[in-house]
Design a protein around this motif. Structure first.
Motif, PDB file in Angstrom:
ATOM      1  N   SER A  97      10.114  -2.654   0.731  1.00 49.80           N
ATOM      2  CA  SER A  97       9.294  -2.270   1.875  1.00 49.80           C
ATOM      3  C   SER A  97      10.248  -1.847   2.993  1.00 49.80           C
ATOM      4  O   SER A  97      11.123  -2.617   3.386  1.00 49.80           O
ATOM      5  N   ILE A  98      10.080  -0.619   3.463  1.00 44.83           N
ATOM      6  CA  ILE A  98      10.971  -0.088   4.493  1.00 44.83           C
ATOM      7  C   ILE A  98      10.142   0.272   5.725  1.00 44.83           C
ATOM      8  O   ILE A  98       9.292   1.163   5.659  1.00 44.83           O
ATOM      9  N   PRO A  99      10.370  -0.414   6.829  1.00 41.72           N
ATOM     10  CA  PRO A  99       9.621  -0.100   8.050  1.00 41.72           C
ATOM     11  C   PRO A  99      10.097   1.229   8.648  1.00 41.72           C
ATOM     12  O   PRO A  99      11.250   1.628   8.447  1.00 41.72           O
ATOM     13  N   HIS A 100       9.216   1.893   9.360  1.00 44.17           N
ATOM     14  CA  HIS A 100       9.584   3.127  10.051  1.00 44.17           C
ATOM     15  C   HIS A 100       8.738   3.271  11.316  1.00 44.17           C
ATOM     16  O   HIS A 100       7.736   2.584  11.482  1.00 44.17           O
ATOM     17  N   GLN A 101       9.159   4.178  12.181  1.00 41.93           N
ATOM     18  CA  GLN A 101       8.441   4.456  13.426  1.00 41.93           C
ATOM     19  C   GLN A 101       8.104   5.937  13.519  1.00 41.93           C
ATOM     20  O   GLN A 101       8.038   6.505  14.608  1.00 41.93           O
ATOM     21  N   LEU A 102       7.875   6.570  12.377  1.00 36.30           N
ATOM     22  CA  LEU A 102       7.698   8.019  12.327  1.00 36.30           C
ATOM     23  C   LEU A 102       6.245   8.461  12.300  1.00 36.30           C
ATOM     24  O   LEU A 102       5.963   9.632  12.535  1.00 36.30           O
ATOM     25  N   GLY A 103       5.346   7.560  11.962  1.00 37.44           N
ATOM     26  CA  GLY A 103       3.976   7.959  11.675  1.00 37.44           C
ATOM     27  C   GLY A 103       3.889   8.360  10.205  1.00 37.44           C
ATOM     28  O   GLY A 103       4.882   8.712   9.579  1.00 37.44           O
ATOM     29  N   ARG A 104       2.701   8.282   9.672  1.00 36.78           N
ATOM     30  CA  ARG A 104       2.490   8.511   8.242  1.00 36.78           C
ATOM     31  C   ARG A 104       2.884   9.923   7.809  1.00 36.78           C
ATOM     32  O   ARG A 104       3.546  10.105   6.791  1.00 36.78           O
ATOM     33  N   ALA A 105       2.466  10.946   8.552  1.00 33.92           N
ATOM     34  CA  ALA A 105       2.710  12.335   8.142  1.00 33.92           C
ATOM     35  C   ALA A 105       4.204  12.653   8.073  1.00 33.92           C
ATOM     36  O   ALA A 105       4.678  13.256   7.102  1.00 33.92           O
ATOM     37  N   GLU A 106       4.963  12.245   9.082  1.00 34.64           N
ATOM     38  CA  GLU A 106       6.403  12.531   9.097  1.00 34.64           C
ATOM     39  C   GLU A 106       7.127  11.717   8.029  1.00 34.64           C
ATOM     40  O   GLU A 106       8.039  12.222   7.367  1.00 34.64           O
ATOM     41  N   ALA A 107       6.738  10.463   7.826  1.00 36.43           N
ATOM     42  CA  ALA A 107       7.355   9.648   6.779  1.00 36.43           C
ATOM     43  C   ALA A 107       7.104  10.274   5.408  1.00 36.43           C
ATOM     44  O   ALA A 107       8.012  10.367   4.580  1.00 36.43           O
ATOM     45  N   TRP A 124       1.305  13.600  -5.997  1.00 32.41           N
ATOM     46  CA  TRP A 124       0.780  12.841  -4.870  1.00 32.41           C
ATOM     47  C   TRP A 124      -0.694  12.580  -5.107  1.00 32.41           C
ATOM     48  O   TRP A 124      -1.434  13.453  -5.543  1.00 32.41           O
ATOM     49  N   ASP A 125      -1.104  11.357  -4.830  1.00 35.18           N
ATOM     50  CA  ASP A 125      -2.512  10.958  -4.828  1.00 35.18           C
ATOM     51  C   ASP A 125      -2.749  10.387  -3.431  1.00 35.18           C
ATOM     52  O   ASP A 125      -2.438   9.228  -3.170  1.00 35.18           O
ATOM     53  N   GLY A 126      -3.218  11.233  -2.532  1.00 39.41           N
ATOM     54  CA  GLY A 126      -3.311  10.827  -1.134  1.00 39.41           C
ATOM     55  C   GLY A 126      -1.905  10.641  -0.592  1.00 39.41           C
ATOM     56  O   GLY A 126      -1.083  11.549  -0.685  1.00 39.41           O
ATOM     57  N   ASP A 127      -1.606   9.459  -0.083  1.00 37.50           N
ATOM     58  CA  ASP A 127      -0.269   9.157   0.431  1.00 37.50           C
ATOM     59  C   ASP A 127       0.541   8.304  -0.540  1.00 37.50           C
ATOM     60  O   ASP A 127       1.452   7.585  -0.142  1.00 37.50           O
ATOM     61  N   LEU A 159       2.667   4.388   4.343  1.00 34.11           N
ATOM     62  CA  LEU A 159       1.720   3.795   5.283  1.00 34.11           C
ATOM     63  C   LEU A 159       2.133   4.163   6.705  1.00 34.11           C
ATOM     64  O   LEU A 159       3.180   4.761   6.918  1.00 34.11           O
ATOM     65  N   ASP A 160       1.324   3.795   7.684  1.00 37.08           N
ATOM     66  CA  ASP A 160       1.590   4.167   9.080  1.00 37.08           C
ATOM     67  C   ASP A 160       2.945   3.695   9.589  1.00 37.08           C
ATOM     68  O   ASP A 160       3.628   4.423  10.302  1.00 37.08           O
ATOM     69  N   THR A 161       3.352   2.476   9.233  1.00 36.69           N
ATOM     70  CA  THR A 161       4.606   1.930   9.766  1.00 36.69           C
ATOM     71  C   THR A 161       5.550   1.410   8.678  1.00 36.69           C
ATOM     72  O   THR A 161       6.578   0.814   8.997  1.00 36.69           O
ATOM     73  N   THR A 162       5.198   1.649   7.419  1.00 38.97           N
ATOM     74  CA  THR A 162       5.996   1.147   6.301  1.00 38.97           C
ATOM     75  C   THR A 162       5.910   2.112   5.122  1.00 38.97           C
ATOM     76  O   THR A 162       4.889   2.751   4.920  1.00 38.97           O
ATOM     77  N   VAL A 163       6.985   2.188   4.366  1.00 40.55           N
ATOM     78  CA  VAL A 163       6.957   2.856   3.070  1.00 40.55           C
ATOM     79  C   VAL A 163       7.240   1.772   2.042  1.00 40.55           C
ATOM     80  O   VAL A 163       8.221   1.036   2.153  1.00 40.55           O
ATOM     81  N   ALA A 164       6.332   1.632   1.078  1.00 43.71           N
ATOM     82  CA  ALA A 164       6.474   0.606   0.039  1.00 43.71           C
ATOM     83  C   ALA A 164       6.784   1.283  -1.291  1.00 43.71           C
ATOM     84  O   ALA A 164       6.097   2.218  -1.691  1.00 43.71           O
ATOM     85  N   MET A 165       7.838   0.816  -1.964  1.00 46.17           N
ATOM     86  CA  MET A 165       8.204   1.336  -3.281  1.00 46.17           C
ATOM     87  C   MET A 165       8.023   0.238  -4.310  1.00 46.17           C
ATOM     88  O   MET A 165       8.375  -0.916  -4.056  1.00 46.17           O
TER      89      MET A 165
END
Length: 103
Positions: free
Chosen positions: A8-18, A44-47, A67-73
C-alpha cells in the motif's frame, strides 16, 4: 499458492493523476520481476489494473488498485519466485513511491 505480496503506497496526487502515473510507469514495475520478459497482458477495469507477466517460465498475476490517497498492489508469485518475495516487495515499494511522489 502462497500468500500474495501486498503493498500500500500513500499519495497526495488524487486518483486521476495517480492512475496516469501508474499507467505510464507500469513497464518499470514489470521490469522489477526477476526473469520478466518485459511484456505483460494488462487491462483496466475502472481504476483497477489487472495484469499477468511471464517471469522465469512462470506466470505472475496481480492487481493494482488506484484509490484517492493510496495505491494498493497485490501480486501473486508462483513457485520459485516466492523465494525472492521479500526483496521484491521492497523494490516494488520503492518504485511505487518514486512514481507517486509529488513533483
Amino acid at each position: 499458492m502462497g500468500s500474495p505480496i501486498t503493498i500500500s503506497i500513500p499519495h497526495q496526487l488524487g486518483r486521476a493523476e495517480a492512475r496516469r502515473r501508474i499507467e505510464g510507469g507500469f513497464a518499470k514495475i514489470v521490469d522489477l520481476l526477476p526473469g520478466s520478459s518485459g511484456s505483460a497482458n494488462q487491462h483496466w477495469d475502472g481504476d483497477r489494473l489487472i495484469f499477468t507477466v511471464a517471469a522465469l517460465g512462470q506466470t505472475v498475476s496481480g492487481v493494482i488498485q488506484v484509490l484517492d490517497t493510496t495505491v494498493a498492489m497485490e501480486i501473486e508469485l508462483p513457485g520459485v519466485l516466492r523465494v525472492v518475495a521479500s526483496g521484491l516487495k521492497e523494490r516494488l515499494q520503492k518504485m511505487g513511491r518514486l512514481l507517486l511522489e509529488k513533483r
